[in-house]
Design an enzyme around this catalytic site. Structure first.
Site, mmCIF file in Angstrom:
data_model
loop_
_atom_site.group_PDB
_atom_site.id
_atom_site.type_symbol
_atom_site.label_atom_id
_atom_site.label_comp_id
_atom_site.label_asym_id
_atom_site.label_seq_id
_atom_site.Cartn_x
_atom_site.Cartn_y
_atom_site.Cartn_z
ATOM 1 N N HIS A 194 -67.949 -43.897 6.119
ATOM 2 C CA HIS A 194 -67.146 -42.839 5.395
ATOM 3 C C HIS A 194 -66.656 -43.307 4.186
ATOM 4 O O HIS A 194 -66.359 -44.379 3.987
ATOM 5 C CB HIS A 194 -66.119 -42.386 6.403
ATOM 6 C CG HIS A 194 -65.117 -41.511 5.740
ATOM 7 N ND1 HIS A 194 -65.313 -39.967 5.174
ATOM 8 C CD2 HIS A 194 -63.798 -41.876 4.938
ATOM 9 C CE1 HIS A 194 -64.187 -39.613 4.697
ATOM 10 N NE2 HIS A 194 -63.341 -40.558 4.473
ATOM 11 N N GLU A 254 -56.294 -39.841 3.080
ATOM 12 C CA GLU A 254 -56.842 -40.770 3.975
ATOM 13 C C GLU A 254 -56.260 -42.089 4.184
ATOM 14 O O GLU A 254 -56.102 -42.714 5.118
ATOM 15 C CB GLU A 254 -58.346 -40.630 3.720
ATOM 16 C CG GLU A 254 -58.976 -39.541 3.905
ATOM 17 C CD GLU A 254 -60.458 -39.357 3.380
ATOM 18 O OE1 GLU A 254 -61.167 -40.282 2.992
ATOM 19 O OE2 GLU A 254 -60.889 -38.232 3.564
ATOM 20 N N ASN A 285 -74.298 -41.382 10.189
ATOM 21 C CA ASN A 285 -74.744 -42.033 8.877
ATOM 22 C C ASN A 285 -73.841 -43.178 8.409
ATOM 23 O O ASN A 285 -73.575 -43.347 7.066
ATOM 24 C CB ASN A 285 -74.597 -40.756 7.760
ATOM 25 C CG ASN A 285 -73.352 -39.914 7.682
ATOM 26 O OD1 ASN A 285 -72.377 -40.603 8.434
ATOM 27 N ND2 ASN A 285 -73.184 -38.985 6.953
ATOM 28 N N LYS A 311 -68.353 -46.570 10.458
ATOM 29 C CA LYS A 311 -68.421 -45.537 11.716
ATOM 30 C C LYS A 311 -68.755 -46.366 12.694
ATOM 31 O O LYS A 311 -69.256 -47.366 12.626
ATOM 32 C CB LYS A 311 -69.048 -44.360 11.399
ATOM 33 C CG LYS A 311 -68.626 -43.460 10.248
ATOM 34 C CD LYS A 311 -69.451 -42.378 10.034
ATOM 35 C CE LYS A 311 -68.825 -41.342 8.910
ATOM 36 N NZ LYS A 311 -69.751 -40.169 8.729
ATOM 37 N N TYR A 366 -60.845 -35.492 9.644
ATOM 38 C CA TYR A 366 -61.820 -34.326 9.289
ATOM 39 C C TYR A 366 -61.330 -32.779 9.462
ATOM 40 O O TYR A 366 -62.036 -31.776 9.605
ATOM 41 C CB TYR A 366 -63.115 -34.405 10.302
ATOM 42 C CG TYR A 366 -63.761 -35.634 10.194
ATOM 43 C CD1 TYR A 366 -64.566 -35.902 8.899
ATOM 44 C CD2 TYR A 366 -64.163 -36.498 11.195
ATOM 45 C CE1 TYR A 366 -65.485 -36.819 8.545
ATOM 46 C CE2 TYR A 366 -65.010 -37.657 10.679
ATOM 47 C CZ TYR A 366 -65.607 -37.907 9.457
ATOM 48 O OH TYR A 366 -66.355 -39.039 9.230
HETATM 49 P P1 DAT Z 1 -69.469 -37.219 3.718
HETATM 50 O O1 DAT Z 1 -69.305 -38.131 4.899
HETATM 51 O O2 DAT Z 1 -70.668 -37.678 2.708
HETATM 52 O O3 DAT Z 1 -68.203 -37.091 2.896
HETATM 53 P P2 DAT Z 1 -69.074 -34.668 4.484
HETATM 54 O O4 DAT Z 1 -67.559 -34.892 4.371
HETATM 55 O O5 DAT Z 1 -69.607 -33.309 4.005
HETATM 56 O O6 DAT Z 1 -69.931 -35.783 4.267
HETATM 57 O O7 DAT Z 1 -69.209 -34.393 6.027
HETATM 58 C C1 DAT Z 1 -68.381 -35.443 7.034
HETATM 59 C C2 DAT Z 1 -69.508 -35.943 8.009
HETATM 60 O O8 DAT Z 1 -69.832 -34.816 8.930
HETATM 61 C C3 DAT Z 1 -70.734 -36.294 7.592
HETATM 62 O O9 DAT Z 1 -70.564 -37.835 7.179
HETATM 63 C C4 DAT Z 1 -71.647 -36.311 8.643
HETATM 64 C C5 DAT Z 1 -71.155 -34.974 9.423
HETATM 65 N N1 DAT Z 1 -71.949 -33.686 8.784
HETATM 66 C C6 DAT Z 1 -71.815 -33.261 7.523
HETATM 67 N N2 DAT Z 1 -72.812 -32.306 7.444
HETATM 68 C C7 DAT Z 1 -73.368 -32.089 8.744
HETATM 69 C C8 DAT Z 1 -74.302 -31.137 9.431
HETATM 70 N N3 DAT Z 1 -74.911 -30.234 8.463
HETATM 71 N N4 DAT Z 1 -74.639 -31.503 10.532
HETATM 72 C C9 DAT Z 1 -74.135 -32.452 11.293
HETATM 73 N N5 DAT Z 1 -73.143 -33.299 11.196
HETATM 74 C C10 DAT Z 1 -72.764 -33.156 9.587
HETATM 75 MG MG MG Z 2 -66.571 -36.067 3.132
#
Ligand code: DAT
Ligand code: MG
Length: 148
Positions: free
Chosen positions: A115, A126, A112, A9, A49
């Site tokens: 991805h 994707e 974080n 990212k 997303y």
């Molecule tokens: P991942 O990236 O582990 O697949 P995800 O698909 O649940 O996680 O979420 C996509 C991204 O969205 C994640 O990398 C960071 C952001 N995100 C997830 N939960 C969040 C939250 N509660 N507050 C802010 N950003 C969040």
């Molecule tokens: Mg995800």
């Protein structure tokens, strides 16, 4: 052989972590079959997303992922989808184990670092969103005989 979509990212690119992250997956024994540094458009971010569009953080997520270049990759290997998720660590870095990418390099869920596709279906979706067919390269390496 299974394939997954992984992406450093904008925070990971700015923090000079592309090499470190590529190195971890190479050393594990996975094979890079596609890669490019790119700027994600608003439209691509919203598609990528899409599953999160009703979440309160969706706007921030799209702003963040379009805030600078990302390093998009396709990796190949046995069980690469699930293993890459383990190597990434938990979504929220505060819960991510040491020796995972997020555990070692990230501090907050909004930044974080990486991805990774979470299932075979999302991997296909994707990879198709980010890569043209001719941008994913089919090749073999002799070393794979020492991995598998
Ligand atoms: P991942 O990236 O582990 O697949 P995800 O698909 O649940 O996680 O979420 C996509 C991204 O969205 C994640 O990398 C960071 C952001 N995100 C997830 N939960 C969040 C939250 N509660 N507050 C802010 N950003 C969040
Ligand atoms: Mg995800």
């Amino acid at each position: 052989m299974e394939r997954t979509f992984l992406m450093v990212k904008p925070d990971g690119v700015q923090r000079n972590l592309i090499g470190e992250i590529v190195s971890r997956f190479e050393k594990k024994g996975f094979q890079l079959v596609g890669a490019k540094l790119m700027q994600i458009s608003q439209e691509l971010a919203e598609q990528h997303y899409g599953e999160h569009k009703e979440r309160p953080f969706f706007g921030e997520l799209v702003d963040f992922i379009t805030s600078g270049p990302v390093f998009a990759m396709v990796w190949e290997g046995e069980n690469v989808i699930a293993t890459a998720r383990q190597m990434m660590g938990a979504t929220n870095p505060k819960d991510a184990a040491p020796a995972t990418i997020r555990g070692d390099f990230a501090a907050t869920v909004g930044k974080n670092i990486i991805h990774g596709s979470d299932s075979p279906e999302s991997a296909v979706r994707e990879i198709g969103l980010f890569f043209k067919e001719e941008e994913v390269v089919e090749y073999s390496k002799l070393i794979s005989e020492w991995v598998y």
